[in-house]
Design an enzyme around this catalytic site. Sequence first.
Site, short mmCIF file in Angstrom:
data_model
loop_
_atom_site.label_atom_id
_atom_site.label_comp_id
_atom_site.label_asym_id
_atom_site.label_seq_id
_atom_site.Cartn_x
_atom_site.Cartn_y
_atom_site.Cartn_z
N SER A 42 0.52 -1.65 0.10
CA SER A 42 0.23 0.24 -0.31
C SER A 42 0.79 1.48 -0.13
O SER A 42 1.44 1.45 0.53
CB SER A 42 -1.22 -0.43 1.31
OG SER A 42 -1.25 0.66 1.45
N TYR A 96 -1.33 -0.35 10.11
CA TYR A 96 -1.01 -0.24 8.48
C TYR A 96 -0.18 -0.48 7.63
O TYR A 96 0.55 -1.44 6.79
CB TYR A 96 -2.36 -0.17 8.14
CG TYR A 96 -2.89 -0.26 6.49
CD1 TYR A 96 -3.61 -1.59 6.08
CD2 TYR A 96 -3.15 0.33 5.35
CE1 TYR A 96 -3.89 -1.63 5.17
CE2 TYR A 96 -3.14 0.32 4.35
CZ TYR A 96 -4.05 -0.95 4.28
OH TYR A 96 -4.37 -1.46 2.61
N LYS A 140 2.35 -3.12 5.72
CA LYS A 140 2.25 -3.16 3.84
C LYS A 140 4.36 -2.90 3.79
O LYS A 140 4.43 -3.02 2.44
CB LYS A 140 1.29 -2.27 3.44
CG LYS A 140 -0.14 -2.79 4.42
CD LYS A 140 -0.45 -3.63 3.32
CE LYS A 140 -1.39 -3.68 3.25
NZ LYS A 140 -2.05 -5.39 2.64
#
Length: 301
Positions: free
Chosen positions: A138, A151, A155
């Site tokens: 991401s 997150y 990622k």
Amino acid sequence: MQGRVAIVTGAGAGLGRAHAKYLARQGARVVLVDLGESAAAVADEIVRTGGEAVAHQASVTDEAQVQAVVEDTRRRWGRVDILVNNAGILRDKSFAKMSLDEFRLVLDVHLMGSVICSKAVWELMRRQNYGRIVMTSSSSGLYGNFGQANYGAAKMAVVGLMQTLALEGAKYDIRVNCLAPTAATGMTDSLLTPEAKRALVPEAVSPALLALVGEDAPTRAILCAGAGHYARAYVSLTAGRYIGAAPDAGQRVQSDWDAISERTGDSIPAAGSVQVDQQLAAASGAGAGADRRSGESVPIA
């Protein structure tokens, strides 16, 4: 893709659903994995339109469940050619407000889920001398995003996992890449405007898979996809400047910061040991790699 066998995790909705349907349209036999029961409806839809698909209700963080999916796939279709690690969750908060449990949970699903699924297919792909694995990264990991420390860390971690697995899998024709998608899904619904949602449909991301999992796929690529736009992201290394280890080395790093950061002539290392090559060559004043005649790996701190 005709006849290839693909496992897609998080396939009950959003990007995973779009990925599974896209691969099926390309001729792949698709195994859909999701924590809930929604993957079964997607598999039925694929079968009704002439494709081959089967659904499994399993958690990517449960080693036994994942191994059972792989074993069932091997018995059913004899092999696993493709793994798309897509399953994920969000627990967005600023780092100050985020609990360690919320941090661990996101890492468990995104990072360890990718590790567990990749490990489950790895030996099978080695034996058949063929495999294509996609990690889902991401821009939040590559470049950061407020409120997504957990997150983003997960990622970026899968990028490091991809880099090493690609090196270890090369002799077995196992190619490993990252897809960094932008799509309007249940995970991002509250973060996007109505106009963005109309453009960022999951179906505008899935075509990226054809380049990443085909027979002529690259390896160690990071492909960013969204709204029909595709771009490459790279982890590069500048030429830098030799400073030495004199007492004023810290001050010289400060004063030479712009030269150290200059991106003209930067490169994409073939492996982490290239950083050591560069440093030793600069220290010795010799050509790149002069201190590494045997080509052995040097541990990276």
